[in-house]
Design a protein around this motif. Structure first.
Motif, mmCIF file in Angstrom:
data_model
loop_
_atom_site.group_PDB
_atom_site.id
_atom_site.type_symbol
_atom_site.label_atom_id
_atom_site.label_comp_id
_atom_site.label_asym_id
_atom_site.label_seq_id
_atom_site.Cartn_x
_atom_site.Cartn_y
_atom_site.Cartn_z
ATOM 1 N N UNK A 174 0.865 -1.173 -0.012
ATOM 2 C CA UNK A 174 -0.039 -0.116 0.135
ATOM 3 C C UNK A 174 0.698 1.379 -0.076
ATOM 4 N N UNK A 175 1.847 1.135 0.615
ATOM 5 C CA UNK A 175 2.846 2.507 0.683
ATOM 6 C C UNK A 175 2.523 3.346 1.620
ATOM 7 N N UNK A 176 1.638 2.839 2.656
ATOM 8 C CA UNK A 176 1.099 3.794 3.663
ATOM 9 C C UNK A 176 2.181 4.209 4.618
ATOM 10 N N UNK A 177 2.210 5.491 4.880
ATOM 11 C CA UNK A 177 3.121 6.032 6.261
ATOM 12 C C UNK A 177 2.568 5.899 7.363
ATOM 13 N N UNK A 178 3.254 5.773 8.418
ATOM 14 C CA UNK A 178 2.839 5.561 9.833
ATOM 15 C C UNK A 178 1.576 6.685 9.858
ATOM 16 N N UNK A 179 1.771 7.973 9.572
ATOM 17 C CA UNK A 179 0.996 8.929 9.854
ATOM 18 C C UNK A 179 -0.465 8.621 9.138
ATOM 19 N N UNK A 180 -0.295 8.157 7.647
ATOM 20 C CA UNK A 180 -1.323 7.870 6.831
ATOM 21 C C UNK A 180 -2.428 6.698 7.716
ATOM 22 N N UNK A 181 -1.488 5.701 8.045
ATOM 23 C CA UNK A 181 -2.039 4.652 8.849
ATOM 24 C C UNK A 181 -2.910 5.029 10.006
ATOM 25 N N UNK A 182 -2.208 6.068 10.948
ATOM 26 C CA UNK A 182 -2.886 6.443 11.934
ATOM 27 C C UNK A 182 -4.398 7.477 11.418
ATOM 28 N N UNK A 183 -4.128 7.968 10.393
ATOM 29 C CA UNK A 183 -5.358 8.644 10.140
ATOM 30 C C UNK A 183 -6.470 8.024 9.452
ATOM 31 N N UNK A 184 -6.173 6.943 8.736
ATOM 32 C CA UNK A 184 -7.197 6.125 8.295
ATOM 33 C C UNK A 184 -7.679 4.876 9.150
ATOM 34 N N UNK A 185 -7.101 4.652 10.430
ATOM 35 C CA UNK A 185 -7.571 3.875 11.502
ATOM 36 C C UNK A 185 -6.840 2.480 11.512
ATOM 37 N N UNK A 186 -5.805 2.376 10.517
ATOM 38 C CA UNK A 186 -5.358 0.918 10.189
ATOM 39 C C UNK A 186 -4.624 0.568 11.176
ATOM 40 N N UNK A 187 -4.062 1.421 12.043
ATOM 41 C CA UNK A 187 -3.158 1.139 13.259
ATOM 42 C C UNK A 187 -3.802 0.306 14.301
ATOM 43 N N UNK A 188 -5.249 0.482 14.371
ATOM 44 C CA UNK A 188 -5.990 -0.273 15.398
ATOM 45 C C UNK A 188 -6.065 -1.821 14.998
ATOM 46 N N UNK A 189 -5.365 -2.626 15.882
ATOM 47 C CA UNK A 189 -5.185 -4.015 15.514
ATOM 48 C C UNK A 189 -6.457 -4.936 15.342
ATOM 49 N N UNK A 190 -7.713 -4.625 16.045
ATOM 50 C CA UNK A 190 -8.802 -5.182 15.739
ATOM 51 C C UNK A 190 -9.291 -5.320 14.206
ATOM 52 N N UNK A 191 -9.010 -4.212 13.564
ATOM 53 C CA UNK A 191 -9.352 -3.889 12.333
ATOM 54 C C UNK A 191 -9.080 -5.142 11.228
#
Length: 234
Positions: A6-23
């Motif tokens: 996906x090429x997502x940065x840490x900031x982008x993952x935080x913004x879209x919620x993908x940092x939330x492990x249950x997702x």
């Protein structure tokens, strides 16, 4: 899909919620009825999906870095160029074969263990304790017979057979059981990123059927028991 793809940065993952492990479970299994046994199973699937993602993206990242080293020649030690090239090729091969295969097999085996743990919780009758020590097939067969109205038996059995054969195959490969007699027509299974993903999908399909059977059983138990008519009614 992995972070590398996906090429997502840490900031982008935080913004879209993908940092939330249950997702990470959303692609595979969500506890529809929110019973504690299935919420816990959903969390295990999320953990394994997260781990699968990290293993895959980690291997891809390392391989990309090694390929860049090969292009730039930064891996070469003066006077040992041939040996340096050989060492780099060997590292690439191990990453792209052994590491991927072991990672896939670990995800598959751990996911099957999570499914068996869930089945043991469903096998809660006084005489079920023997089945807790039984294998995946016997547990599955018993639950399928109890909840036949909620389980597509053909699909259920197909998933169980797929998981059983591949988990056993991985175990024998892990201990290099090459001398074990095998029929000449025995298939050779691939253990790669796609196999791990398929295992999570099949296990989740089984769990979804079990969840419906468990829910129907609990609802029947919750229904009030009618008092017997002793002939006193008008």
């Amino acid at each position: 899909m992995t972070d590398a793809e996906t090429g997502c940065s840490d900031l982008e993952r935080w913004a879209d919620g993908s940092w939330y492990l249950p997702t990470y479970a959303e692609e595979y299994f969500l506890a529809r009825h929110h019973r504690i046994e299935y919420v816990a199973f959903e969390q295990r699937i999320a953990s394994l999906a997260w781990l699968h993602n990290k293993i895959t993206s980690g291997v891809d990242t390392e391989l990309a870095e090694m390929q860049e080293m090969r292009r730039s020649g930064t891996h070469r030690v003066p006077g040992w160029e041939v040996d340096s090239d050989h060492a780099l090729r060997e590292s690439e091969l191990v990453l792209d074969t052994d590491v991927r295969r072991i990672g896939s097999g670990v995800i598959l085996s751990a996911a099957v263990a999570a499914l068996e743990s869930l089945m043991n919780q469903m096998l809660d009758q006084p005489t079920d304790y023997r089945l807790h020590k039984a294998g995946l097939t016997l547990k599955a067969r018993e639950l399928a017979s109890r909840w036949d109205a909620s389980i597509d038996r053909a699909e259920f059995d197909k998933h169980i057979a797929w998981l059983r054969t591949r988990r056993n195959s991985f175990a024998h490969r892990l201990i290099d059981d090459v001398d074990r007699p095998q029929p000449t027509h025995a298939p050779v299974w691939d253990f790669d990123d796609e196999a791990a993903d398929e295992a999570l999908g099949r296990i989740s399909a089984i769990a979804s059927m079990l969840e419906e059977g468990w829910e129907q059983r609990l609802r029947l138990q919750a229904q009030p028991i009618s008092a017997p008519d002793n002939g006193t009614s008008a």
